[in-house]
Enzyme design. Structure first.
Site, PDB file in Angstrom:
ATOM      1  N   HIS A   1       0.841  -1.214   0.000  1.00  9.95           N
ATOM      2  CA  HIS A   1       0.000   0.000   0.000  1.00  9.95           C
ATOM      3  C   HIS A   1       0.876   1.265   0.000  1.00  9.95           C
ATOM      4  O   HIS A   1       0.577   2.248   0.674  1.00  9.95           O
ATOM      5  CB  HIS A   1      -0.939   0.026   1.211  1.00  9.95           C
ATOM      6  CG  HIS A   1      -2.032  -0.993   1.154  1.00  9.95           C
ATOM      7  ND1 HIS A   1      -3.196  -0.805   0.440  1.00  9.95           N
ATOM      8  CD2 HIS A   1      -2.136  -2.220   1.714  1.00  9.95           C
ATOM      9  CE1 HIS A   1      -3.985  -1.879   0.576  1.00  9.95           C
ATOM     10  NE2 HIS A   1      -3.361  -2.760   1.338  1.00  9.95           N
TER      11      HIS A   1
ATOM     12  N   ASP B   1      -1.099  -5.081   5.927  1.00 15.42           N
ATOM     13  CA  ASP B   1      -2.018  -6.002   5.246  1.00 15.42           C
ATOM     14  C   ASP B   1      -1.751  -6.030   3.746  1.00 15.42           C
ATOM     15  O   ASP B   1      -1.150  -5.110   3.193  1.00 15.42           O
ATOM     16  CB  ASP B   1      -3.469  -5.588   5.516  1.00 15.42           C
ATOM     17  CG  ASP B   1      -3.789  -4.205   4.960  1.00 15.42           C
ATOM     18  OD1 ASP B   1      -2.894  -3.324   5.015  1.00 15.42           O
ATOM     19  OD2 ASP B   1      -4.903  -3.998   4.456  1.00 15.42           O
ATOM     20  N   GLU B   2      -2.197  -7.071   3.108  1.00 11.72           N
ATOM     21  CA  GLU B   2      -2.246  -7.190   1.645  1.00 11.72           C
ATOM     22  C   GLU B   2      -0.906  -6.869   0.971  1.00 11.72           C
ATOM     23  O   GLU B   2      -0.869  -6.258  -0.086  1.00 11.72           O
ATOM     24  CB  GLU B   2      -3.362  -6.303   1.087  1.00 11.72           C
ATOM     25  CG  GLU B   2      -4.745  -6.709   1.594  1.00 11.72           C
ATOM     26  CD  GLU B   2      -5.855  -5.759   1.189  1.00 11.72           C
ATOM     27  OE1 GLU B   2      -6.980  -6.232   0.986  1.00 11.72           O
ATOM     28  OE2 GLU B   2      -5.603  -4.540   1.106  1.00 11.72           O
ATOM     29  N   SER B   3       0.177  -7.303   1.593  1.00 13.40           N
ATOM     30  CA  SER B   3       1.503  -7.117   0.987  1.00 13.40           C
ATOM     31  C   SER B   3       1.797  -8.304   0.070  1.00 13.40           C
ATOM     32  O   SER B   3       2.716  -9.101   0.309  1.00 13.40           O
ATOM     33  CB  SER B   3       2.568  -6.991   2.078  1.00 13.40           C
ATOM     34  OG  SER B   3       2.368  -5.834   2.849  1.00 13.40           O
TER      35      SER B   3
END
Length: 515
Positions: free
Chosen positions: A263, A326-328
């Site tokens: 992100h 998150d969401e790496s």
């Protein structure tokens, strides 16, 4: 003549010959209290305001400010309300008492009878929380600022304290930017429902929203984009300090989030050296996730992170910094864990505690860390097994950016739709039943902003679901009751109208009750 003189002497000795204050029977049947307090007991008589009513308060500045706020609310009444007179009857009082009387720092006791309206807490925070209940006890006409010539407050005793110490909301200002005044309006609304944490998602692929003086291009370049380029912008450090100070005045702690290592496209577009290939990425205006990562092998990456954390920590009096995590998806697990362990040390260096989305557990956490559960209980459970505390934000119940129904004009549906009843009818204590209650800090309602671009949009998706979440965070589980809450919420519509909140009017709520 002698008799008249005697009567005159008696009158003078008591300073007046006024009539006794009338005793007014009242009912609490129509009181609308959200979150529902722990104990509510009706008194036989209400408190009648008259020309002799006075206001007293503890000498602490915070308590004096609450007393002044109360006087201001009654400015359109016929009652002068002299301040700071020491009297025992016909008085509105705001007091600090010992922790032996009220053990919870946020607890309060509100007592209203024919002689006194008394609000007490063992801390200014407790008195402030109690003031929010008193605002709900006051009649709508008073809150609306209408001229009032007579005023009776229903007799009641309320003893109250929160279930969870952490009761928050997250606002994503990275996908779409929101101004200082817009955030302050939200803070006012949060305070009214006794929320005490504002989590600001300050950075993401679409925008970098906080000025970092040592890395000025983060906002010069990274702050210039947003989803569909609809609302770019950023906070100067003075802007951010203003938000933090305003939140503090409402006893709300600001928790800044600098999302990493994923992100991060706005940062990568601003400084090419943060990319492994040394080339700047393009600014991103879409809604995809999981495609960006800081270059974890470069020393400059950790110089960058430390400079950011140092400046953020200096402006943030609260104990937490949120690292996202998150969401790496394009960072290998090995690199992810190496990166986070280095960043964990930097956060500790600046005397802050780490919060991260539940994925950070893979880097190793302990009792000084907080994992935020949002999607997978198995992932969060691994963090809890290591001793970390948890904040509950299950997407299927608490994500405010989910649509109410498939027909909702804004919002997303990847976690499903979340109607008003779905947001309320669940018990936070049942998500991790085998975990000691001390490890569950509380709950937080995240509002991601891919589809929202105005205050009206914030309010439409937040209200009334945020109100239900506030009750789940504050009230005792024994007081959770959908039927009770539903009826109170319908009646509460009128107060939201007065406060000019753009709320969703759910068709599942029967609105036959007279408002």
């Amino acid at each position: 003549m002698a008799l008249r003189f005697l009567v005159l002497v008696i009158c003078v000795s008591f300073f007046s010959c006024k009539k006794e204050k009338p005793i007014v029977p009242t009912s609490i049947e129509n009181l609308v209290l959200i979150p529902i307090p722990d104990q509510v007991v009706a008194a036989n008589y209400g408190f009648l305001f008259d020309q002799e009513t006075v206001v007293t308060s503890d000498t602490l500045p915070e308590i004096k400010a609450i007393a002044s706020q109360f006087k201001k609310i009654l400015k359109n009444t016929a009652f002068p309300l002299a301040l700071d007179k020491e009297v025992d009857e016909n008085v509105v009082s705001f007091n600090i008492v010992s922790s032996d009387s009220i053990s919870s720092p946020e607890g309060y006791v509100l007592e209203i009878d024919n002689n006194r309206l008394s609000l007490a807490g063992s801390t200014p925070i407790g008195v402030f929380r109690g003031m929010q209940t008193l605002l709900q006890v006051l009649p709508d006409a008073l809150i609306a600022g209408k001229q009032i010539d007579s005023l009776v407050i229903p007799g009641v005793k309320i003893v109250d304290a929160p279930q969870y110490e952490y009761r928050g909301m997250m606002l994503d200002v990275a996908r779409h930017f929101f101004t200082v005044n817009e955030v302050k309006r939200l803070i006012d609304q949060m305070a009214f429902y006794k929320l005490n944490k504002l989590h600001l998602h300050l950075t993401d692929d679409q925008g970098w929203r906080i000025e970092i003086k040592s890395w000025p291009k983060l906002t010069e370049i990274g702050g210039s984009s947003s989803v569909r380029n609809e609302r770019p912008g950023f906070y100067t450090q003075e802007d951010y300090k203003s938000i933090v100070a305003y939140a503090q005045s409402k006893f709300i702690t600001v928790i800044p989030e600098i999302d990493m290592p994923g992100h991060t496209n706005a940062a990568l577009a601003s400084y090419p050296e943060l990319n492994c290939n040394g080339k700047a990425t393009k600014l991103y205006k879409g809604m995809r996730v999981g495609f960006s990562t800081l270059c974890v092998d470069k020393d400059i990456t950790y110089t960058f992170v430390e400079d950011v954390i140092k400046e953020i920590a200096a402006m943030t009096p609260g104990p937490y910094i949120h690292l996202g995590g998150d969401e790496s998806h394009v960072t290998s697990k090995k690199d992810y864990n190496i990166f986070l362990n280095k960043v964990f040390s930097i956060v500790k260096k600046y005397n802050k505690h780490v919060i991260g989305w539940e994925e950070i557990e893979s880097a190793g956490v302990d009792s000084t860390y907080v994992v935020q559960h949002w999607q997978r209980t198995t992932t969060a459970s691994r963090g809890l097994a290591q001793g970390a505390k948890v904040i509950l934000s299950p997407a299927k119940r608490m994500y405010l950016d989910m649509k109410y129904t498939k027909k909702s004009p804004i919002g997303l549906t990847w976690a499903g739709t979340v109607e008003v009843d779905s947001a309320y009818i669940w018990k936070p204590s049942q998500i991790f039943e085998d975990v000691p209650p001390s490890q569950v800090l509380g709950i937080e309602s995240p509002l991601w902003s891919e589809t929202i671009k105005s205050t009206g949009d914030i309010e439409y998706l937040s209200f009334p679901r945020l109100i239900g979440h506030a009750e789940l965070g504050w009230s005792k589980p024994s007081n959770y009751n959908w039927d009770s809450y539903k009826e109170r919420l319908i009646k509460h519509y009128k107060r939201m109208d007065i406060l000019e909140i753009n709320y969703y009017k759910s068709p599942i709520l029967k609105t036959k009750i007279k408002l």
